[in-house]
Design a protein around this motif. Sequence first.
Motif, mmCIF file in Angstrom:
data_model
loop_
_atom_site.group_PDB
_atom_site.id
_atom_site.type_symbol
_atom_site.label_atom_id
_atom_site.label_comp_id
_atom_site.label_asym_id
_atom_site.label_seq_id
_atom_site.Cartn_x
_atom_site.Cartn_y
_atom_site.Cartn_z
ATOM 1 N N UNK A 110 0.922 -1.331 0.046
ATOM 2 C CA UNK A 110 0.198 -0.338 -0.346
ATOM 3 C C UNK A 110 0.891 1.437 0.013
ATOM 4 N N UNK A 111 2.181 1.690 0.827
ATOM 5 C CA UNK A 111 2.520 2.382 0.817
ATOM 6 C C UNK A 111 3.523 2.852 -0.697
ATOM 7 N N UNK A 112 3.442 1.885 -1.392
ATOM 8 C CA UNK A 112 4.114 1.765 -2.492
ATOM 9 C C UNK A 112 3.423 2.201 -2.904
ATOM 10 N N UNK A 113 2.187 2.021 -3.449
ATOM 11 C CA UNK A 113 1.425 2.344 -4.524
ATOM 12 C C UNK A 113 0.875 1.121 -5.480
ATOM 13 N N UNK A 114 1.676 0.068 -5.337
ATOM 14 C CA UNK A 114 0.929 -1.079 -5.759
ATOM 15 C C UNK A 114 -0.438 -1.318 -6.596
ATOM 16 N N UNK A 115 -0.504 -1.327 -7.299
ATOM 17 C CA UNK A 115 -1.863 -1.793 -8.137
ATOM 18 C C UNK A 115 -2.147 -2.922 -7.962
ATOM 19 N N UNK A 116 -0.770 -4.304 -7.610
ATOM 20 C CA UNK A 116 -1.324 -5.261 -7.873
ATOM 21 C C UNK A 116 -0.810 -6.153 -6.254
ATOM 22 N N UNK A 117 -1.057 -6.864 -5.880
ATOM 23 C CA UNK A 117 -0.659 -8.061 -4.584
ATOM 24 C C UNK A 117 -1.504 -9.575 -5.246
ATOM 25 N N UNK A 118 -1.038 -9.945 -3.978
ATOM 26 C CA UNK A 118 -1.743 -11.442 -3.870
ATOM 27 C C UNK A 118 -1.283 -12.537 -2.707
ATOM 28 N N UNK A 119 -1.613 -13.615 -3.020
ATOM 29 C CA UNK A 119 -0.576 -13.969 -2.940
ATOM 30 C C UNK A 119 0.111 -16.099 -3.130
ATOM 31 N N UNK A 120 1.164 -15.833 -2.219
ATOM 32 C CA UNK A 120 2.244 -16.899 -3.177
ATOM 33 C C UNK A 120 2.412 -18.137 -1.902
ATOM 34 N N UNK A 121 1.939 -19.192 -2.717
ATOM 35 C CA UNK A 121 1.914 -20.490 -1.211
ATOM 36 C C UNK A 121 3.693 -20.469 -1.469
ATOM 37 N N UNK A 122 4.411 -20.851 -0.854
ATOM 38 C CA UNK A 122 5.268 -21.676 -1.185
ATOM 39 C C UNK A 122 5.997 -22.685 -0.178
ATOM 40 N N UNK A 125 -4.941 -9.860 -7.214
ATOM 41 C CA UNK A 125 -5.905 -9.257 -6.524
ATOM 42 C C UNK A 125 -5.651 -8.286 -7.103
ATOM 43 N N UNK A 126 -6.288 -6.939 -7.483
ATOM 44 C CA UNK A 126 -5.606 -5.618 -8.052
ATOM 45 C C UNK A 126 -6.150 -5.008 -6.425
ATOM 46 N N UNK A 127 -5.553 -3.999 -5.995
ATOM 47 C CA UNK A 127 -5.158 -3.292 -4.738
ATOM 48 C C UNK A 127 -6.924 -1.559 -5.213
ATOM 49 N N UNK A 128 -7.709 -1.879 -4.463
ATOM 50 C CA UNK A 128 -8.067 -0.625 -5.352
ATOM 51 C C UNK A 128 -7.996 0.190 -4.413
ATOM 52 N N UNK A 129 -8.485 1.880 -5.087
ATOM 53 C CA UNK A 129 -7.927 3.219 -3.870
ATOM 54 C C UNK A 129 -8.474 3.602 -2.839
ATOM 55 N N UNK A 130 -8.813 2.762 -2.280
ATOM 56 C CA UNK A 130 -9.883 2.875 -1.503
ATOM 57 C C UNK A 130 -9.371 2.158 0.142
ATOM 58 N N UNK A 131 -8.554 1.321 -0.155
ATOM 59 C CA UNK A 131 -7.486 0.074 0.652
ATOM 60 C C UNK A 131 -7.015 0.123 0.992
ATOM 61 N N UNK A 132 -7.486 -0.522 2.405
ATOM 62 C CA UNK A 132 -6.174 -0.019 3.860
ATOM 63 C C UNK A 132 -6.152 -1.505 4.095
ATOM 64 N N UNK A 133 -5.454 -1.457 5.478
ATOM 65 C CA UNK A 133 -4.954 -2.872 5.215
ATOM 66 C C UNK A 133 -5.036 -3.753 6.196
ATOM 67 N N UNK A 134 -6.546 -3.351 6.609
ATOM 68 C CA UNK A 134 -7.166 -4.086 7.283
ATOM 69 C C UNK A 134 -8.702 -4.684 5.724
ATOM 70 N N UNK A 141 -1.393 7.137 1.260
ATOM 71 C CA UNK A 141 -1.097 5.836 1.410
ATOM 72 C C UNK A 141 -0.621 5.561 2.085
ATOM 73 N N UNK A 142 0.408 6.838 3.272
ATOM 74 C CA UNK A 142 0.943 6.006 4.327
ATOM 75 C C UNK A 142 -0.453 5.276 5.521
ATOM 76 N N UNK A 143 -1.284 6.238 4.942
ATOM 77 C CA UNK A 143 -2.267 6.748 6.691
ATOM 78 C C UNK A 143 -3.093 5.448 5.903
#
Length: 255
Positions: free
Chosen positions: A72-84, A101-110, A170-172
């Motif tokens: 979120x802090x970096x402004x990534x548009x996408x993240x997801x899950x990796x099974x390793x 998954x896409x990171x929405x403009x209003x997503x927060x850490x929760x 983004x930090x907030x």
Amino acid sequence: MERRLAVDTPATLADQATQARLLGVSADFLVVAAYGLIIPASLLEHARFGAVNIHASLLPRWRGAAPIQRALMAGDHQTGITLMRMDAGLDTGPMLVQSSIEIAADDDAGTLHDRLAELGARMIVESLPAIASGQLRPSPQPADGVTYARKIAKPDLALDWRRSATEIERTIRALRPAPGATARMRGESVKVWRADVSDASGEVGQVLAADDRGILVACGEGALRITELQRAGGRRLVAAEFLRGFAVNRGERLE
């Protein structure tokens, strides 16, 4: 517990008694999710089909303790899950499967945590049989694109008004719902929970306006309109309510 399964939450995995207890379980897999303790090699190698980590990023980006917040802090548009497959390194093991998954403009850490938790749960349930049968085989992580998501520490909480309004907003969001970003008003630490980016400008940290719409603060680039905040020991309040009990004047400077 509802299903009468044994639940054990050891404070450490370093003591021999805890290790012996876990090694006494005849397990097919050791599945790990959001676990902050070092897992001894003896446990990683104990389960019949090995140890699998559900990591909340698209590895090798954001290895480490705070992948959701750092994305979120970096402004990534996408993240997801990796099974390793787990090894002795810090999220360095070979990958089994990824889903994004896409990171929405209003997503927060929760909100992002909850979406990734649901995705990770679904993926691990679907993948374990394929891993056990050999249909899903691990592959090494790419050498390119490695970044580290270091743990959130106290210095990360303080807002730096020299940064752009976009970065600060983004930090907030990355620090919500906990532990919360902080600013200083007249020497008092205040939690900043919500804010919007504005194209206004002024001297860095200066209050450009304070009204029912929020507290508009000039940043290194653009301005931030704070819309929800909280004094120490107080309740979270929208800006209009906050200003009724803590007057903020145009021209003041936030730290």
